[in-house]
Design a protein around this motif. Structure first.
Motif, PDB file in Angstrom:
ATOM      1  N   PRO A  89       0.813  -1.220   0.000  1.00 11.15           N
ATOM      2  CA  PRO A  89       0.000   0.000   0.000  1.00 11.15           C
ATOM      3  C   PRO A  89       0.852   1.278   0.000  1.00 11.15           C
ATOM      4  N   ASP A  90       0.226   2.364  -0.411  1.00  5.55           N
ATOM      5  CA  ASP A  90       0.922   3.652  -0.520  1.00  5.55           C
ATOM      6  C   ASP A  90       1.586   4.096   0.774  1.00  5.55           C
ATOM      7  N   HIS A  94       8.386   2.077   2.437  1.00  9.21           N
ATOM      8  CA  HIS A  94       9.659   1.756   3.081  1.00  9.21           C
ATOM      9  C   HIS A  94       9.775   0.281   3.451  1.00  9.21           C
ATOM     10  N   ARG A  95       8.738  -0.515   3.180  1.00  2.62           N
ATOM     11  CA  ARG A  95       8.647  -1.874   3.681  1.00  2.62           C
ATOM     12  C   ARG A  95       8.579  -2.885   2.538  1.00  2.62           C
ATOM     13  N   ALA A  96       9.011  -4.127   2.820  1.00  2.99           N
ATOM     14  CA  ALA A  96       8.848  -5.247   1.890  1.00  2.99           C
ATOM     15  C   ALA A  96       8.572  -6.513   2.693  1.00  2.99           C
TER      16      ALA A  96
END
Length: 178
Positions: A89-90, A94-96
């Motif tokens: 999501p928008d 910064h995450r995966a």
């Protein structure tokens, strides 16, 4: 075991060599499921189901929705893989999520999984990711691997998934700050 290299499958390679890659990755997935790994699939697992799964992953890599890493022997045989899912999501740029960390049984205990996880960290940093999340079977070898690699356990959900033979298993959720 010969020297093992870990590399990123490019978007171009994912779209132009889909069938070759899907076949090699299906070999790894089928071996892991037949060996009892709880990685979303049940026994018996037909090869076509594994091929269909990898075709979908490769299509996602071609669309830049995920990053596919593969571990290969010097002879070019794929013996392991892991993915970074980057289409989030928008509010989470910064995450995966880390998914399908798989090593063929005949390549285990040679540091392949550790190489894949080091490559995940490196690739995530290159992509500007600072928080990684994954889940794994509670009490399994992978759980210990992630702990050694600096991942922090968040908690356990009992009976979260099924093993390939239908038995329930708990799942431990982990995160890593880069």
């Amino acid at each position: 075991m010969n020297a093992v290299t870990v590399r990123r499958v490019s978007a171009s390679e994912a779209s132009t060599h889909t069938e070759t890659l899907a076949s090699a990755l299906a070999d790894v997935l089928l071996d892991c499921v037949e060996g009892g790994a709880s990685v979303s699939f049940m026994l018996p697992m037909p090869r076509e189901k594994a091929l269909e799964f990898w075709r979908g992953v490769l299509a996602g890599a071609a669309r830049h929705e995920r990053i596919l890493l593969v571990a290969e022997t010097g002879a070019g045989r794929i013996i392991g893989t892991v993915q970074l899912i980057t289409a989030l999501p928008d509010n989470q740029p910064h995450r995966a999520d880390i998914a399908k960390m798989l090593v063929h049984r005949d390549a285990r205990r040679h540091g392949v999984a550790a190489q894949l996880m080091a490559a995940v960290d490196h690739t995530a940093r290159e992509e500007g990711k600072t928080v990684l999340v994954l889940d794994t079977v509670t009490g399994g070898d992978a759980e210990r691997l992630y702990q050694r690699a600096g991942w922090q356990a968040v908690g356990v959900v009992p009976n979260y998934a099924l093993m390939p033979d239908g038995a329930y298993c708990g799942t431990t959720f982990f995160y890593k700050q880069l």
